[in-house]
Design a protein around this motif. Structure first.
Motif, PDB file in Angstrom:
ATOM      1  N   THR A   1       4.576  -0.789  10.496  1.00 56.88           N
ATOM      2  CA  THR A   1       3.384  -1.494   9.999  1.00 56.88           C
ATOM      3  C   THR A   1       3.398  -2.973  10.376  1.00 56.88           C
ATOM      4  O   THR A   1       2.528  -3.724   9.947  1.00 56.88           O
TER       5      THR A   1
ATOM      6  N   ILE B   1       2.955   2.324   2.459  1.00 56.32           N
ATOM      7  CA  ILE B   1       3.148   2.946   3.770  1.00 56.32           C
ATOM      8  C   ILE B   1       4.361   2.314   4.440  1.00 56.32           C
ATOM      9  O   ILE B   1       4.624   1.130   4.285  1.00 56.32           O
TER      10      ILE B   1
ATOM     11  N   HIS C   1      -4.043  -1.141  10.379  1.00 55.56           N
ATOM     12  CA  HIS C   1      -3.393  -0.002   9.724  1.00 55.56           C
ATOM     13  C   HIS C   1      -4.395   1.145   9.574  1.00 55.56           C
ATOM     14  O   HIS C   1      -4.050   2.322   9.767  1.00 55.56           O
ATOM     15  N   LYS C   2      -5.644   0.809   9.244  1.00 51.76           N
ATOM     16  CA  LYS C   2      -6.688   1.831   9.133  1.00 51.76           C
ATOM     17  C   LYS C   2      -7.039   2.388  10.517  1.00 51.76           C
ATOM     18  O   LYS C   2      -7.189   3.612  10.690  1.00 51.76           O
TER      19      LYS C   2
ATOM     20  N   LEU D   1       0.801  -1.220   0.000  1.00 55.38           N
ATOM     21  CA  LEU D   1       0.000   0.000   0.000  1.00 55.38           C
ATOM     22  C   LEU D   1       0.836   1.274   0.000  1.00 55.38           C
ATOM     23  O   LEU D   1       0.297   2.377  -0.018  1.00 55.38           O
TER      24      LEU D   1
ATOM     25  N   LYS E   1       6.317   1.824  -2.436  1.00 59.02           N
ATOM     26  CA  LYS E   1       5.142   1.059  -2.855  1.00 59.02           C
ATOM     27  C   LYS E   1       5.536   0.067  -3.952  1.00 59.02           C
ATOM     28  O   LYS E   1       6.141   0.448  -4.950  1.00 59.02           O
TER      29      LYS E   1
ATOM     30  N   ILE F   1      -3.182   4.167   7.135  1.00 53.70           N
ATOM     31  CA  ILE F   1      -3.804   4.405   5.832  1.00 53.70           C
ATOM     32  C   ILE F   1      -5.032   5.282   6.080  1.00 53.70           C
ATOM     33  O   ILE F   1      -5.731   5.143   7.084  1.00 53.70           O
TER      34      ILE F   1
END
Length: 437
Positions: free
Chosen positions: A191, A135, A369-370, A133, A139, A375
């Motif tokens: 992450t 992060i 992560h959200k 993604l 990428k 993200i």
């Protein structure tokens, strides 16, 4: 049952926290699951004459495109199946040679995977998805070929906290939320799995890991040395570094990660999507060899001891064998006077339950992560997981290794706070937590 019989019977952005990598100070001193057998590919293989079948995965059109594969690893107990695949020569069975390559940090593993210096790696599940993604680094399309282990990490708190009356999550929360000083916690990659276990556990205690404490990033082998000189109050890392902290009398185990989530996903065999596209047969052979190594490790206490003796060597983890062996056998002491036998200790195979790359496992890391703002928007959780987790390659490898497959690509678990994760509504799940970024 021999190998043929088994086959025929089987079917770069930085994160919002203060994330720094500290220099290393000078050092001072099994449960079963119900599985269905694979039908498709294995059924076809069963029609091939045994004499041909035994060599089919290492010769002809199925021959590995690349005979020598460099697999990066970090000095942690859960690198064991990668190391033992080479040491016990499971790789030779599949026509390849695995070169385990010791790396200094997860950032190094990430960079060397992306630029092609490594063919694959023992790597944090969440790191792979972070790269996918964009992060926590560049990428690039990535692939997860298999899960390497379940369980076997922990959160260590300093003896300085113990002296202040902290012995568990509740007393830690009381201390941290008193705001008497700044408290610092370390994870191994922004992450990665250890960051997510640390954040989840702190949040379950009512501590916001992004607001109530400071987070730093420290490579696993440097955790103990940094805690010794007072650089952090707690850390989450894989073994043997939690047990090392106890033996060195600088910290204690507040919680194991299997207490946060029984049979949680941990390290994976990761690589880039480009590499798999160019070397699909090698990817299958490499995966099959490591599946067999994990099966061998879990097969007996003798094999686990042999594994501990091997990976303790300087070329791999570089620590005392006993520090590794205790928790590898499930023999836990927490540094507070409590000892127990943990049936949910680190597993490398567990009748195949460990190694299947469940889509729900991958999606869970995306939800976290959200949750923590790594993200901004909800991705198409299932689509991303299907793209990255190469279940097709794993199925082929499992067939070759004579290993059965689960009924579903998804699984369900209840975590330490009582919240159930089943992968059915990841967007709702990600938004459901009271403590979040």
């Amino acid at each position: 049952m021999n190998h043929e019989d088994k086959l025929s019977n089987l079917s770069a952005t930085s994160v919002a926290t203060e994330t720094v990598e500290l220099p290393a100070p000078a050092a001072t001193g099994p449960s079963r699951r119900d599985f269905l057998q694979l039908a498709g590919g294995a059924a076809l293989m069963s029609m091939v004459p045994p004499g041909v079948r035994s060599g089919a995965w290492a010769a002809g059109s199925d021959a590995p495109e690349k005979k020598e594969v460099r697999i990066g690893f970090i000095p942690l107990t859960d690198c064991s199946s990668v190391v033992m695949a080479a040491v016990q020569k499971f790789d030779e069975k599949y026509g390849i040679k695995i070169i385990p390559t010791k790396e200094a940090s997860w950032a190094s593993v990430r960079d060397k995977l992306v630029n092609g210096e490594l063919d694959a790696a023992h790597v944090l599940y969440g790191l792979v998805y972070g790269v996918q993604l964009g992060i926590g680094g560049p990428k690039k399309d990535m692939s997860v070929l298999m899960s390497l282990n379940h369980n076997g990490q922990a959160i260590t708190l300093s003896n300085k906290l113990k002296d202040a009356g902290v012995t568990d999550g509740a007393s830690l929360a009381k201390k941290v939320l008193s705001k008497d000083r700044e408290y610092i916690f370390a994870q191994t990659f922004p992450t990665g799995t250890h960051a997510m276990w640390l954040y989840y556990w702190l949040a379950a205690q009512g501590i916001n890991p992004f607001k109530d404490v400071k987070n730093i990033t420290v490579p696993p082998p440097q955790m103990v040395a940094n805690m010794r000189v007072g650089n952090m109050d707690g850390f989450c890392v894989g073994e043997p570094w939690n047990n090392r902290a106890i033996m060195d009398k600088i910290g204690f185990t507040a919680v194991t990660t299997q207490d946060i989530w029984v049979d949680h996903p941990e390290k994976v065999l990761g690589t880039t999507a480009d590499w798999v596209a160019k070397h699909p047969n090698t990817a299958r052979a490499m995966t099959a060899a490591i599946i067999e190594a994990g099966k061998w490790i879990d097969a007996s206490l003798v094999n686990r001891r042999t594994t501990a003796e091997t990976v303790a060597q300087k070329a791999y983890i570089n620590t005392d064998m006993d520090v590794i062996l205790e928790r590898m056998l499930g023999r836990y002491s927490n540094g507070l006077g409590k000892s127990w036998d943990d049936k949910n200790h680190m597993k490398f195979f567990n009748d195949g339950a460990v190694n299947f790359p469940y889509l729900s496992d991958a999606m869970w890391f995306l939800t976290q992560h959200k949750r923590w703002g790594l993200i901004k928007d909800d991705p198409d959780y299932l689509a991303v997981a299907k793209k990255v987790n190469r279940i097709d390659i794993y199925r082929q490898a499992a067939t070759a290794a004579g290993v059965s497959l689960p009924k579903s690509d998804m699984r369900s678990h209840k975590l330490i706070d009582g919240v159930v994760w089943d992968g059915k509504d990841p967007k709702k799940y990600a938004a459901s937590f009271k403590v979040r970024a």
